[in-house]
Write a protein that holds these residues in place. Sequence first.
Motif, PDB file in Angstrom:
ATOM      1  N   ALA A 205       0.819  -1.209   0.000  1.00 28.05           N
ATOM      2  CA  ALA A 205       0.000   0.000   0.000  1.00 28.05           C
ATOM      3  C   ALA A 205       0.855   1.261   0.000  1.00 28.05           C
ATOM      4  O   ALA A 205       0.377   2.341  -0.365  1.00 28.05           O
ATOM      5  N   LEU A 206       2.120   1.134   0.401  1.00 36.02           N
ATOM      6  CA  LEU A 206       3.010   2.299   0.476  1.00 36.02           C
ATOM      7  C   LEU A 206       3.951   2.399  -0.715  1.00 36.02           C
ATOM      8  O   LEU A 206       4.809   3.286  -0.739  1.00 36.02           O
ATOM      9  N   THR A 207       3.800   1.513  -1.696  1.00 34.87           N
ATOM     10  CA  THR A 207       4.716   1.515  -2.839  1.00 34.87           C
ATOM     11  C   THR A 207       4.647   2.816  -3.626  1.00 34.87           C
ATOM     12  O   THR A 207       5.679   3.430  -3.950  1.00 34.87           O
ATOM     13  N   LEU A 208       3.424   3.262  -3.956  1.00 32.79           N
ATOM     14  CA  LEU A 208       3.283   4.504  -4.724  1.00 32.79           C
ATOM     15  C   LEU A 208       3.813   5.702  -3.952  1.00 32.79           C
ATOM     16  O   LEU A 208       4.598   6.491  -4.513  1.00 32.79           O
ATOM     17  N   PRO A 209       3.443   5.902  -2.663  1.00 33.71           N
ATOM     18  CA  PRO A 209       4.049   7.015  -1.925  1.00 33.71           C
ATOM     19  C   PRO A 209       5.568   6.930  -1.862  1.00 33.71           C
ATOM     20  O   PRO A 209       6.248   7.955  -2.007  1.00 33.71           O
ATOM     21  N   PHE A 210       6.100   5.719  -1.673  1.00 32.83           N
ATOM     22  CA  PHE A 210       7.558   5.576  -1.604  1.00 32.83           C
ATOM     23  C   PHE A 210       8.221   6.030  -2.894  1.00 32.83           C
ATOM     24  O   PHE A 210       9.181   6.809  -2.869  1.00 32.83           O
ATOM     25  N   LEU A 211       7.733   5.556  -4.032  1.00 37.65           N
ATOM     26  CA  LEU A 211       8.357   5.910  -5.307  1.00 37.65           C
ATOM     27  C   LEU A 211       8.245   7.407  -5.581  1.00 37.65           C
ATOM     28  O   LEU A 211       9.211   8.045  -6.035  1.00 37.65           O
ATOM     29  N   CYS A 212       7.075   7.980  -5.311  1.00 42.81           N
ATOM     30  CA  CYS A 212       6.887   9.421  -5.554  1.00 42.81           C
ATOM     31  C   CYS A 212       7.799  10.248  -4.651  1.00 42.81           C
ATOM     32  O   CYS A 212       8.451  11.194  -5.112  1.00 42.81           O
ATOM     33  N   LEU A 213       7.867   9.897  -3.377  1.00 42.30           N
ATOM     34  CA  LEU A 213       8.690  10.667  -2.451  1.00 42.30           C
ATOM     35  C   LEU A 213      10.175  10.424  -2.699  1.00 42.30           C
ATOM     36  O   LEU A 213      10.991  11.341  -2.535  1.00 42.30           O
ATOM     37  N   PHE A 214      10.530   9.220  -3.116  1.00 39.20           N
ATOM     38  CA  PHE A 214      11.933   8.946  -3.439  1.00 39.20           C
ATOM     39  C   PHE A 214      12.386   9.821  -4.605  1.00 39.20           C
ATOM     40  O   PHE A 214      13.464  10.423  -4.565  1.00 39.20           O
ATOM     41  N   ILE A 215      11.547   9.937  -5.627  1.00 37.95           N
ATOM     42  CA  ILE A 215      11.906  10.788  -6.770  1.00 37.95           C
ATOM     43  C   ILE A 215      11.867  12.261  -6.371  1.00 37.95           C
ATOM     44  O   ILE A 215      12.780  13.035  -6.691  1.00 37.95           O
ATOM     45  N   GLY A 216      10.800  12.669  -5.669  1.00 32.86           N
ATOM     46  CA  GLY A 216      10.662  14.070  -5.295  1.00 32.86           C
ATOM     47  C   GLY A 216      11.802  14.560  -4.426  1.00 32.86           C
ATOM     48  O   GLY A 216      12.418  15.603  -4.716  1.00 32.86           O
ATOM     49  N   PHE A 217      12.116  13.832  -3.371  1.00 35.96           N
ATOM     50  CA  PHE A 217      13.222  14.228  -2.501  1.00 35.96           C
ATOM     51  C   PHE A 217      14.572  13.970  -3.173  1.00 35.96           C
ATOM     52  O   PHE A 217      15.536  14.697  -2.924  1.00 35.96           O
ATOM     53  N   GLY A 218      14.645  12.940  -4.023  1.00 38.14           N
ATOM     54  CA  GLY A 218      15.895  12.655  -4.727  1.00 38.14           C
ATOM     55  C   GLY A 218      16.287  13.757  -5.685  1.00 38.14           C
ATOM     56  O   GLY A 218      17.471  14.095  -5.815  1.00 38.14           O
ATOM     57  N   VAL A 219      15.302  14.343  -6.373  1.00 37.17           N
ATOM     58  CA  VAL A 219      15.588  15.463  -7.276  1.00 37.17           C
ATOM     59  C   VAL A 219      16.155  16.638  -6.492  1.00 37.17           C
ATOM     60  O   VAL A 219      17.153  17.256  -6.877  1.00 37.17           O
ATOM     61  N   LYS A 220      15.532  16.963  -5.375  1.00 35.19           N
ATOM     62  CA  LYS A 220      15.972  18.109  -4.570  1.00 35.19           C
ATOM     63  C   LYS A 220      17.319  17.851  -3.918  1.00 35.19           C
ATOM     64  O   LYS A 220      18.134  18.771  -3.770  1.00 35.19           O
ATOM     65  N   ALA A 221      17.569  16.604  -3.530  1.00 38.02           N
ATOM     66  CA  ALA A 221      18.839  16.272  -2.890  1.00 38.02           C
ATOM     67  C   ALA A 221      19.980  16.173  -3.894  1.00 38.02           C
ATOM     68  O   ALA A 221      21.145  16.289  -3.512  1.00 38.02           O
ATOM     69  N   GLY A 222      19.659  15.958  -5.169  1.00 39.91           N
ATOM     70  CA  GLY A 222      20.700  15.864  -6.185  1.00 39.91           C
ATOM     71  C   GLY A 222      21.180  14.461  -6.464  1.00 39.91           C
ATOM     72  O   GLY A 222      22.330  14.257  -6.857  1.00 39.91           O
ATOM     73  N   LEU A 223      20.304  13.471  -6.297  1.00 38.42           N
ATOM     74  CA  LEU A 223      20.677  12.096  -6.635  1.00 38.42           C
ATOM     75  C   LEU A 223      20.838  11.940  -8.147  1.00 38.42           C
ATOM     76  O   LEU A 223      20.084  12.532  -8.925  1.00 38.42           O
ATOM     77  N   VAL A 224      21.799  11.134  -8.559  1.00 38.40           N
ATOM     78  CA  VAL A 224      21.911  10.749  -9.965  1.00 38.40           C
ATOM     79  C   VAL A 224      20.701   9.892 -10.326  1.00 38.40           C
ATOM     80  O   VAL A 224      20.329   8.997  -9.554  1.00 38.40           O
ATOM     81  N   PRO A 225      19.998  10.141 -11.421  1.00 41.02           N
ATOM     82  CA  PRO A 225      20.320  11.034 -12.534  1.00 41.02           C
ATOM     83  C   PRO A 225      19.599  12.382 -12.475  1.00 41.02           C
ATOM     84  O   PRO A 225      19.448  13.032 -13.503  1.00 41.02           O
ATOM     85  N   PHE A 226      19.143  12.807 -11.289  1.00 40.77           N
ATOM     86  CA  PHE A 226      18.417  14.068 -11.160  1.00 40.77           C
ATOM     87  C   PHE A 226      19.327  15.195 -10.677  1.00 40.77           C
ATOM     88  O   PHE A 226      18.857  16.182 -10.128  1.00 40.77           O
TER      89      PHE A 226
END
Length: 647
Positions: A205-226
Amino acid sequence: MNSLLEALAYGAVFALVSGTVLPLLYRSKNARQASFGLSLISSVLLLGFAGTVLYTGKEPSFPAFGFLPGLDFTLAADRLTAGFVLLIAAVLPGVSIYSLEYTEHAKSEARKALQAALTSLFVLAMLLVVLAGNMVGFLIFWEIMSLSSLLLVLHDYSSEENKKAGFFYFVMTNISTTFLFLGFISLYRLTGSAEFGPLEYPAGALTLPFLCLFIGFGVKAGLVPFHKWLPYAHPAAPSNISALMSGVMLKVAIYGFLRFLLAAASPELWWGVLILIAGSLSALFGVIYALKESDIKRLLAYSSIENIGIIFIGIGLYVIFRVEGLETLALMSLAGACFHAFNHALFKSLLFLCAGSVVHATGTRNIEAFGGLVKTMPATSALFLIGSVSIAALPPANGFAGELLLYQAFFQASALSANPLLTVFMVIALSSFALTGALAAALFVKLFGITCLALPRSEESRLAEEVEKPMLFGPAVPAVLCILTGIFSKQILSLAGWDIEFPDLLLLGLLLAFIYAALFLAVRAKTEIPDRISETWGCGFPALTPSTEYSSAGFSEPLVMIFKSIYRTRIVHRPEYFDGQESLFKNGHVEIRLLRFFEEYLYIPPALAIDSLSKRVAKLQNGKLDSYVLYAFLAVLTLIIATGVLV
């Protein structure tokens, strides 16, 4: 106790609000200095707030104001929040003192006032993001944080470089916010509440929130490839703002991601594997791309990507060990990630402030034009050395302590022997982590050596003068903290409530200090051998000149060739000869060209596709009333059909 904590929190908020308003009302140097003085006061209040929460274990929560009927915004804190508030409080004094003089170098009174006001607003927004007690407040202050930092990146809006950096940052930060909205909306639909709380739901049930938040926070944090916005935004922003963006803003994104992960009751193994892969790639690619850079601030930006990757490595290990039931190793990994985030905030803010001083003194960001600054700017060079030693993870500086925790977790991962595939994966991740550490040490040997040592490579470097005292006292604050948090790392971890096995670096620090002092005295001691003054042997050259020194490109060239499959290295050689048989060489031009893989293959193609689609859609706006009536009819019909299907 709650009333005291509330007074400290609101006092810090009031000081930052006042620091935002004051320079806009009065365009004077005194107003700007008062603004940064208020930021300094807020850091003291935040230090008291965070220290009290960490020491007592209290979890205060107090209402602030309402956004919508029935939805009150609250300020709330626990140990995780307090740790990141402490991070803000640790970075802010050095930046505030530095900014007293640095901001005065802006081109006009209006820009000086706006930069001072936006700096306080930026810090205020980051603070309130961390203190937000629900998702609505988090997103509102997240947007204020993004907007204020965007305006600071665009401070020199007449520069084409700044315009490009601002556009890049604007696009990426909106992508980040979009995914955060999706993640929080999916959490709200699941829980029926906008509050941050335990997520007692199955992992599916938390898969969609996890993926969205991982990308959202990953972009702001500067993870490759974002990550590509960092090498554009940091060189464009003022150096004091670069220190805040890299030192604090990237950690705010990590805080948001940790807030979700720690609330999830049952994460899945593949979450940790995904996070660990992303962290390992970010760390390795970040340092590899930093090695080729000759722009000092762009190099530090890529180094931030590397260190964000290290933090995510710790987070990934935490999730993996937690799923496997290894609570001690999970706690060690989480402590390593959080402690490295705190340490990175200190040494990266120190390095950006020192880089700002060097750029101000020389008028260029090109490392090839530096050299010899240890003689013309000795204090700045000494501070730069402390930051370089810390980020290279050399003991007993603080960078060593955080990475040592992660190495300990990796080395004890043999407890995963029941899962051989996972064990092999951990060995590969450990190898990548070790390679990253070695390359980081080489990177800062290059940066410090070519910037501060040897002979000046340009007239600007030769004539450089030491910066004003506020621009020395500012970096001195994180420099001292880098040493203290390294030497007293075991004690700090214990005070923060981390009950983990960790060596006492105080003894190691004292031993190293004794060895360094003994070597220094031995070298300086008078001996019976008479002094002889002569020139250093010049390898057959009549005189040593800057042209005989290692350049930034020359230092990096072997590594560029080793990693040519990543850089897509292409050597271009255009020789000229005196004769048609090409036997008598006249002159030539040789250069190494590197492919910007992520930009040219990941970002530009979708951008061109969107641009092409936009042009086609624009043709629909033909100015004919009949067409618009048809569009409205089709839209209404589509809504009716969609509503019927959903019902």
